[in-house]
Design a protein around this motif. Sequence first.
Motif, mmCIF file in Angstrom:
data_model
loop_
_atom_site.group_PDB
_atom_site.id
_atom_site.type_symbol
_atom_site.label_atom_id
_atom_site.label_comp_id
_atom_site.label_asym_id
_atom_site.label_seq_id
_atom_site.Cartn_x
_atom_site.Cartn_y
_atom_site.Cartn_z
ATOM 1 N N LYS A 1 11.699 55.507 -45.044
ATOM 2 C CA LYS A 1 12.956 54.841 -45.402
ATOM 3 C C LYS A 1 14.149 55.781 -45.276
ATOM 4 N N TYR A 2 13.885 57.099 -45.337
ATOM 5 C CA TYR A 2 14.972 58.068 -45.311
ATOM 6 C C TYR A 2 14.606 59.196 -44.345
ATOM 7 N N PRO A 3 15.520 59.592 -43.488
ATOM 8 C CA PRO A 3 15.222 60.633 -42.483
ATOM 9 C C PRO A 3 14.729 61.936 -43.105
ATOM 10 N N GLU A 4 15.332 62.321 -44.237
ATOM 11 C CA GLU A 4 14.934 63.593 -44.833
ATOM 12 C C GLU A 4 13.502 63.543 -45.369
ATOM 13 N N LEU A 5 13.066 62.348 -45.816
ATOM 14 C CA LEU A 5 11.681 62.213 -46.276
ATOM 15 C C LEU A 5 10.719 62.152 -45.097
ATOM 16 N N THR A 6 11.163 61.508 -44.020
ATOM 17 C CA THR A 6 10.320 61.446 -42.826
ATOM 18 C C THR A 6 10.046 62.845 -42.296
ATOM 19 N N GLU A 7 11.059 63.694 -42.351
ATOM 20 C CA GLU A 7 10.900 65.060 -41.881
ATOM 21 C C GLU A 7 9.877 65.834 -42.715
ATOM 22 N N LEU A 8 9.800 65.523 -44.022
ATOM 23 C CA LEU A 8 8.873 66.233 -44.909
ATOM 24 C C LEU A 8 7.414 65.987 -44.537
ATOM 25 N N ILE A 9 7.118 64.797 -43.976
ATOM 26 C CA ILE A 9 5.714 64.451 -43.701
ATOM 27 C C ILE A 9 5.400 64.532 -42.209
ATOM 28 N N ALA A 10 6.260 65.178 -41.472
ATOM 29 C CA ALA A 10 6.005 65.330 -40.042
ATOM 30 C C ALA A 10 4.694 66.076 -39.840
ATOM 31 N N GLY A 11 3.837 65.548 -39.010
ATOM 32 C CA GLY A 11 2.551 66.190 -38.743
ATOM 33 C C GLY A 11 1.463 65.828 -39.721
ATOM 34 N N MET A 12 1.775 65.018 -40.764
ATOM 35 C CA MET A 12 0.756 64.625 -41.743
ATOM 36 C C MET A 12 0.165 63.270 -41.362
ATOM 37 N N SER A 13 -1.128 63.120 -41.548
ATOM 38 C CA SER A 13 -1.789 61.835 -41.305
ATOM 39 C C SER A 13 -1.595 60.914 -42.508
ATOM 40 N N ASP A 14 -1.945 59.653 -42.318
ATOM 41 C CA ASP A 14 -1.869 58.704 -43.436
ATOM 42 C C ASP A 14 -2.755 59.160 -44.594
ATOM 43 N N ALA A 15 -3.919 59.688 -44.260
ATOM 44 C CA ALA A 15 -4.826 60.166 -45.310
ATOM 45 C C ALA A 15 -4.217 61.343 -46.055
ATOM 46 N N ASP A 16 -3.543 62.249 -45.290
ATOM 47 C CA ASP A 16 -2.898 63.392 -45.953
ATOM 48 C C ASP A 16 -1.815 62.914 -46.913
ATOM 49 N N ILE A 17 -1.061 61.918 -46.472
ATOM 50 C CA ILE A 17 0.013 61.392 -47.328
ATOM 51 C C ILE A 17 -0.571 60.762 -48.583
#
Length: 555
Positions: free
Chosen positions: A8-24
């Motif tokens: 929903k927010y670019p800054e949050l998207t950047e935090l999970i870059a490279g993470m899988s759904d399971a990692d999240i």
Amino acid sequence: NREQFFNKYPELTELIAGMSDADIDRLKRGGHDPVKIHAAYHAALNHRGRPTVVLAQTKKGYGMGTWGQGRMGTHQQKKLDDVALREFRDRFALPISDDDVAQLRFFHPGPDSPEIRYLEARRRELGGYLPTRVTKAPGIAVPGLAAAERNQSTTMVFVQLLAQLLKDETIGPRVVPIVADEARTFGMQTLFRQSGIYSAVGQLYEPEDHDELLYYREAKDGQILEEGITEAGSISSWIAAGTAYATHGVNTIPFFIFYSMFGFQRVGDFIWSAADSRCRGFLLGGTSGRTTLAGEGLQHQDGNSHTLALTVPTCRAYDPGYAFELAVIIRDGIKRMYGDQEQTFYYITVMNEQYDMPAMPKGAEEGIIKGLYKFREAQSTSRRASDSKTPVPRAQLIGSGSILNEVVKAQALLAKYGVAADVWSATSYNELYRDAHAAERWNLWHPTEPRRIPYVTQCLAETEGVVVAASDYLKSQPDMISRWVGRPVVTLGTDGFGRSEDRQALRDFFEVDAKHVAAATLAALHRQGDIDAKAVAQAFKELEIDPEKKDPAKA
């Protein structure tokens, strides 16, 4: 999580870059991360100067995956199947076999693991593996209390007894008077000069009544807690003071007085919590009874608080009518709670109706505490000549609170109709009920032992005649003891809503005044065959009883 939160927010998207759904999904939100929880609590605990709030984000059904995580239905989830349990195991990396999961075996990390060593150390520090409640407060010597024999209300009697306790060198500093807002209503203004109202900053304003002798005096060393219009705040202060013996090892004796309708009915959850915390102290239900406070209608006219008090196991509830009864009950309460260290508290109702306070009958103390004693023997009766050879009809009249005075008046009325009636004061139907059930339980489980006789049965066993009981509360109060009296009990009470009228009209409406007590007694004697029906009908006319009057419980 990825789409509805992080993307929903670019800054949050950047935090999970490279993470899988399971990692999240495996991310530990603050409210589920023991390290973050400890750090937040540590910071709050060590912060100085202002209150601190910890906001912990949690997820409903955390760790349950598709079986409940973040789902409203989690509240209805009663059990997990093997697949769900194995997924839960895998989610938290627990070293449990599939067989252990299927058999629901507990996981133990081993006696030398950091977790078990930590738990062992905490249990040693806390004194063992079973929770214990250690109280270190020493017992208190019980002072004498004297109640004046003069025309006054039981509320004023209470204030005088409270003033005596505050002046006592030993107990005085331990007494905590608490009032929500109605200090002057209860006549407590005399304590303003004697003890003062506690304020951490002293008196910072000129009170409206500053030119009066008994003005509203606040002081840093004040002893009265005047909490404002908040029964919830006041009962919280009462609980804090009533549990200080366990929390701080200091005995304090709180007395919280309030309009009785605003007690169990308004802050009943707090009172239950107090009982659960083994709180000690006194709750005073002021302006109590359905008919004692004229003109207040639904707002204040209490006829049910004693019934509600019965639901609290550690509450000893009393409805005294006279000054000496109140003095005996308060002294007994201090002895039980602070001398004998009993885990109990007292609820006592007091009235604002003024009447003459008689002397205590000899030997009445035990009955006052147990709930029933004979207040006055039958008076001599005036019989018509034609009735001179027949036995004098007898009756046992039971009254409580302010209605005890109506029962005493009914005794005199009945004497004019040739009925010899004894008067009993029931200070606590709740205590009589509990005593009777305790005796029955003993008899049930001890068939080879001598049977125990309920106290109320002992009191009335040797008496004769019909039994009529009247109170300012629900008829269910005297009904509670009827099975142990040994004969039918006619109960008069104030079932129904309160009404705005004067006392005389209210007691006539609810049928608990002297003439209705007398009429009910005559009717009961007729049913028993002791009085002719015509004589009862004539008495009804003379007493102005309307048999067709609408039932006050339904009016």
